[in-house]
Motif scaffolding. Structure first.
Motif, PDB file in Angstrom:
ATOM      1  N   ASP A 170       0.968  -1.138   0.005  1.00 41.70           N
ATOM      2  CA  ASP A 170       0.066  -0.138   0.032  1.00 41.70           C
ATOM      3  C   ASP A 170       0.727   1.146  -0.143  1.00 41.70           C
ATOM      4  O   ASP A 170       0.703   2.259  -0.804  1.00 41.70           O
ATOM      5  CB  ASP A 170      -1.033  -0.066   1.174  1.00 41.70           C
ATOM      6  N   ARG A 171       1.902   1.139   0.551  1.00 37.18           N
ATOM      7  CA  ARG A 171       2.671   2.309   0.751  1.00 37.18           C
ATOM      8  C   ARG A 171       3.688   2.635  -0.505  1.00 37.18           C
ATOM      9  O   ARG A 171       3.490   3.689  -1.059  1.00 37.18           O
ATOM     10  CB  ARG A 171       3.729   2.208   1.923  1.00 37.18           C
ATOM     11  N   VAL A 172       3.981   1.595  -1.165  1.00 37.16           N
ATOM     12  CA  VAL A 172       4.767   1.649  -2.557  1.00 37.16           C
ATOM     13  C   VAL A 172       3.698   2.063  -3.513  1.00 37.16           C
ATOM     14  O   VAL A 172       4.015   2.981  -4.279  1.00 37.16           O
ATOM     15  CB  VAL A 172       5.360   0.051  -2.789  1.00 37.16           C
ATOM     16  N   MET A 173       2.507   1.718  -3.492  1.00 36.45           N
ATOM     17  CA  MET A 173       1.434   2.120  -4.470  1.00 36.45           C
ATOM     18  C   MET A 173       1.178   3.559  -4.463  1.00 36.45           C
ATOM     19  O   MET A 173       0.878   4.300  -5.353  1.00 36.45           O
ATOM     20  CB  MET A 173       0.334   1.119  -4.261  1.00 36.45           C
ATOM     21  N   ALA A 174       1.054   3.997  -3.061  1.00 31.68           N
ATOM     22  CA  ALA A 174       0.857   5.320  -2.637  1.00 31.68           C
ATOM     23  C   ALA A 174       1.984   6.373  -3.159  1.00 31.68           C
ATOM     24  O   ALA A 174       1.818   7.400  -3.838  1.00 31.68           O
ATOM     25  CB  ALA A 174       0.635   5.639  -1.198  1.00 31.68           C
ATOM     26  N   ASP A 175       3.285   5.821  -2.963  1.00 27.75           N
ATOM     27  CA  ASP A 175       4.240   6.478  -3.548  1.00 27.75           C
ATOM     28  C   ASP A 175       4.511   6.779  -5.061  1.00 27.75           C
ATOM     29  O   ASP A 175       4.970   7.821  -5.448  1.00 27.75           O
ATOM     30  CB  ASP A 175       5.586   5.908  -2.957  1.00 27.75           C
ATOM     31  N   ARG A 176       3.778   5.817  -5.680  1.00 28.46           N
ATOM     32  CA  ARG A 176       3.877   5.557  -7.049  1.00 28.46           C
ATOM     33  C   ARG A 176       2.697   6.276  -7.547  1.00 28.46           C
ATOM     34  O   ARG A 176       2.385   6.221  -8.887  1.00 28.46           O
ATOM     35  CB  ARG A 176       4.018   4.286  -7.789  1.00 28.46           C
ATOM     36  N   LYS A 177       1.840   6.626  -6.939  1.00 32.86           N
ATOM     37  CA  LYS A 177       0.416   7.194  -7.188  1.00 32.86           C
ATOM     38  C   LYS A 177      -0.055   6.174  -8.071  1.00 32.86           C
ATOM     39  O   LYS A 177      -0.894   6.639  -9.082  1.00 32.86           O
ATOM     40  CB  LYS A 177       0.467   8.643  -7.824  1.00 32.86           C
ATOM     41  N   MET A 178      -0.372   4.975  -7.828  1.00 33.77           N
ATOM     42  CA  MET A 178      -0.996   3.928  -8.558  1.00 33.77           C
ATOM     43  C   MET A 178      -2.071   3.184  -8.016  1.00 33.77           C
ATOM     44  O   MET A 178      -2.027   2.720  -6.953  1.00 33.77           O
ATOM     45  CB  MET A 178       0.045   2.655  -9.172  1.00 33.77           C
ATOM     46  N   SER A 179      -3.094   3.170  -8.729  1.00 31.25           N
ATOM     47  CA  SER A 179      -4.512   2.571  -8.010  1.00 31.25           C
ATOM     48  C   SER A 179      -4.494   1.016  -8.222  1.00 31.25           C
ATOM     49  O   SER A 179      -3.413   0.484  -8.917  1.00 31.25           O
ATOM     50  CB  SER A 179      -5.695   2.980  -8.698  1.00 31.25           C
ATOM     51  N   LEU A 180      -5.354   0.482  -7.356  1.00 27.58           N
ATOM     52  CA  LEU A 180      -5.265  -1.149  -7.266  1.00 27.58           C
ATOM     53  C   LEU A 180      -5.546  -1.458  -8.430  1.00 27.58           C
ATOM     54  O   LEU A 180      -5.118  -2.678  -9.224  1.00 27.58           O
ATOM     55  CB  LEU A 180      -6.275  -1.610  -6.086  1.00 27.58           C
ATOM     56  N   ASN A 181      -6.670  -1.017  -9.261  1.00 29.79           N
ATOM     57  CA  ASN A 181      -7.054  -1.080 -10.577  1.00 29.79           C
ATOM     58  C   ASN A 181      -6.022  -1.288 -11.668  1.00 29.79           C
ATOM     59  O   ASN A 181      -5.831  -2.293 -12.429  1.00 29.79           O
ATOM     60  CB  ASN A 181      -8.204  -0.664 -11.158  1.00 29.79           C
ATOM     61  N   GLU A 239      -4.150  -4.648 -13.513  1.00 26.88           N
ATOM     62  CA  GLU A 239      -4.318  -4.738 -15.060  1.00 26.88           C
ATOM     63  C   GLU A 239      -2.621  -5.065 -15.208  1.00 26.88           C
ATOM     64  O   GLU A 239      -2.539  -5.708 -16.412  1.00 26.88           O
ATOM     65  CB  GLU A 239      -4.637  -3.403 -15.862  1.00 26.88           C
ATOM     66  N   LYS A 240      -1.750  -4.262 -14.721  1.00 24.65           N
ATOM     67  CA  LYS A 240      -0.428  -4.326 -15.170  1.00 24.65           C
ATOM     68  C   LYS A 240       0.293  -5.731 -14.941  1.00 24.65           C
ATOM     69  O   LYS A 240       0.952  -6.303 -15.834  1.00 24.65           O
ATOM     70  CB  LYS A 240       0.644  -3.268 -14.591  1.00 24.65           C
ATOM     71  N   VAL A 241      -0.154  -6.080 -13.637  1.00 26.44           N
ATOM     72  CA  VAL A 241       0.565  -7.336 -13.059  1.00 26.44           C
ATOM     73  C   VAL A 241      -0.417  -8.810 -13.778  1.00 26.44           C
ATOM     74  O   VAL A 241       0.503  -9.775 -13.939  1.00 26.44           O
ATOM     75  CB  VAL A 241       0.325  -7.488 -11.519  1.00 26.44           C
ATOM     76  N   GLY A 242      -1.551  -8.459 -14.203  1.00 27.86           N
ATOM     77  CA  GLY A 242      -2.287  -9.544 -14.758  1.00 27.86           C
ATOM     78  C   GLY A 242      -2.761 -10.622 -13.529  1.00 27.86           C
ATOM     79  O   GLY A 242      -2.925 -11.631 -13.787  1.00 27.86           O
ATOM     80  N   ILE A 243      -3.261 -10.180 -12.552  1.00 28.93           N
ATOM     81  CA  ILE A 243      -3.924 -10.861 -11.471  1.00 28.93           C
ATOM     82  C   ILE A 243      -5.145 -10.115 -11.171  1.00 28.93           C
ATOM     83  O   ILE A 243      -5.257  -8.742 -11.201  1.00 28.93           O
ATOM     84  CB  ILE A 243      -2.866 -11.048 -10.070  1.00 28.93           C
ATOM     85  N   ALA A 244      -6.015 -10.894 -10.357  1.00 24.65           N
ATOM     86  CA  ALA A 244      -7.523 -10.480 -10.088  1.00 24.65           C
ATOM     87  C   ALA A 244      -7.268  -9.671  -9.154  1.00 24.65           C
ATOM     88  O   ALA A 244      -6.600  -9.332  -8.278  1.00 24.65           O
ATOM     89  CB  ALA A 244      -8.383 -11.651  -9.752  1.00 24.65           C
ATOM     90  N   ASN A 245      -8.221  -8.388  -9.262  1.00 28.08           N
ATOM     91  CA  ASN A 245      -8.150  -7.217  -8.318  1.00 28.08           C
ATOM     92  C   ASN A 245      -8.211  -7.732  -6.984  1.00 28.08           C
ATOM     93  O   ASN A 245      -7.754  -7.304  -5.764  1.00 28.08           O
ATOM     94  CB  ASN A 245      -9.493  -6.432  -8.601  1.00 28.08           C
ATOM     95  N   VAL A 246      -9.186  -8.655  -6.474  1.00 27.50           N
ATOM     96  CA  VAL A 246      -9.399  -9.153  -5.130  1.00 27.50           C
ATOM     97  C   VAL A 246      -8.174 -10.153  -4.500  1.00 27.50           C
ATOM     98  O   VAL A 246      -7.948  -9.830  -3.295  1.00 27.50           O
ATOM     99  CB  VAL A 246     -10.826 -10.323  -5.333  1.00 27.50           C
ATOM    100  N   ALA A 258       6.482  -9.587 -10.882  1.00 29.47           N
ATOM    101  CA  ALA A 258       5.571  -8.764 -11.652  1.00 29.47           C
ATOM    102  C   ALA A 258       5.035  -7.667 -10.860  1.00 29.47           C
ATOM    103  O   ALA A 258       5.003  -6.505 -11.593  1.00 29.47           O
ATOM    104  CB  ALA A 258       4.269  -9.609 -12.073  1.00 29.47           C
ATOM    105  N   ILE A 259       4.979  -7.578  -9.482  1.00 27.11           N
ATOM    106  CA  ILE A 259       4.526  -6.253  -8.828  1.00 27.11           C
ATOM    107  C   ILE A 259       5.875  -5.390  -8.790  1.00 27.11           C
ATOM    108  O   ILE A 259       5.459  -4.327  -9.215  1.00 27.11           O
ATOM    109  CB  ILE A 259       4.079  -6.707  -7.296  1.00 27.11           C
ATOM    110  N   CYS A 260       6.800  -5.944  -8.614  1.00 32.79           N
ATOM    111  CA  CYS A 260       7.816  -5.176  -8.736  1.00 32.79           C
ATOM    112  C   CYS A 260       8.098  -4.456  -9.916  1.00 32.79           C
ATOM    113  O   CYS A 260       8.803  -3.298 -10.145  1.00 32.79           O
ATOM    114  CB  CYS A 260       9.240  -5.868  -8.251  1.00 32.79           C
ATOM    115  N   LYS A 261       8.095  -5.009 -11.233  1.00 30.52           N
ATOM    116  CA  LYS A 261       8.390  -4.732 -12.321  1.00 30.52           C
ATOM    117  C   LYS A 261       7.396  -3.557 -12.496  1.00 30.52           C
ATOM    118  O   LYS A 261       7.654  -2.326 -13.108  1.00 30.52           O
ATOM    119  CB  LYS A 261       8.195  -5.867 -13.316  1.00 30.52           C
TER     120      LYS A 261
END
Length: 82
Positions: free
Chosen positions: A8-19, A23-30, A50-53
């Motif tokens: 959650d912290r890394v996503m916030a730093d990168r301003k990237m949403s869960l959706n 899509e980028k990682v190719g795994i289900a939202n849930v 894939a998440i790190c990429k």
């Protein structure tokens, strides 16, 4: 658990949403949501990669080791052994 997920912290730093990450990682939202909230007991290296990429980060940015706190009883026991 001594491993803390900081996705959650890394996503916030990168301003990237869960959706978007989903899509980028190719795994289900849930499933990504479970990883984000730490409600998983394991994660595949391929998923972590894939998440790190997608987030342009290192695994250490997402995973954090937090040693378990020792109880006072355990410390007393260890002191007696010295």
């Amino acid at each position: 658990m001594p491993i803390i997920l900081r996705l959650d912290r890394v996503m916030a730093d990168r301003k990237m949403s869960l959706n978007t990450l989903s899509e980028k990682v190719g795994i289900a939202n849930v499933n990504l949501s479970k990883i984000k909230t730490g409600k998983v007991s394991a994660i595949r290296f391929s998923t972590l990669g894939a998440i790190c990429k997608a987030l342009d980060c290192q695994p250490g940015d997402i995973l954090e080791y937090q040693p378990p706190a020792e109880s006072p009883c355990a410390e007393s026991h260890q002191e007696g052994r010295l």
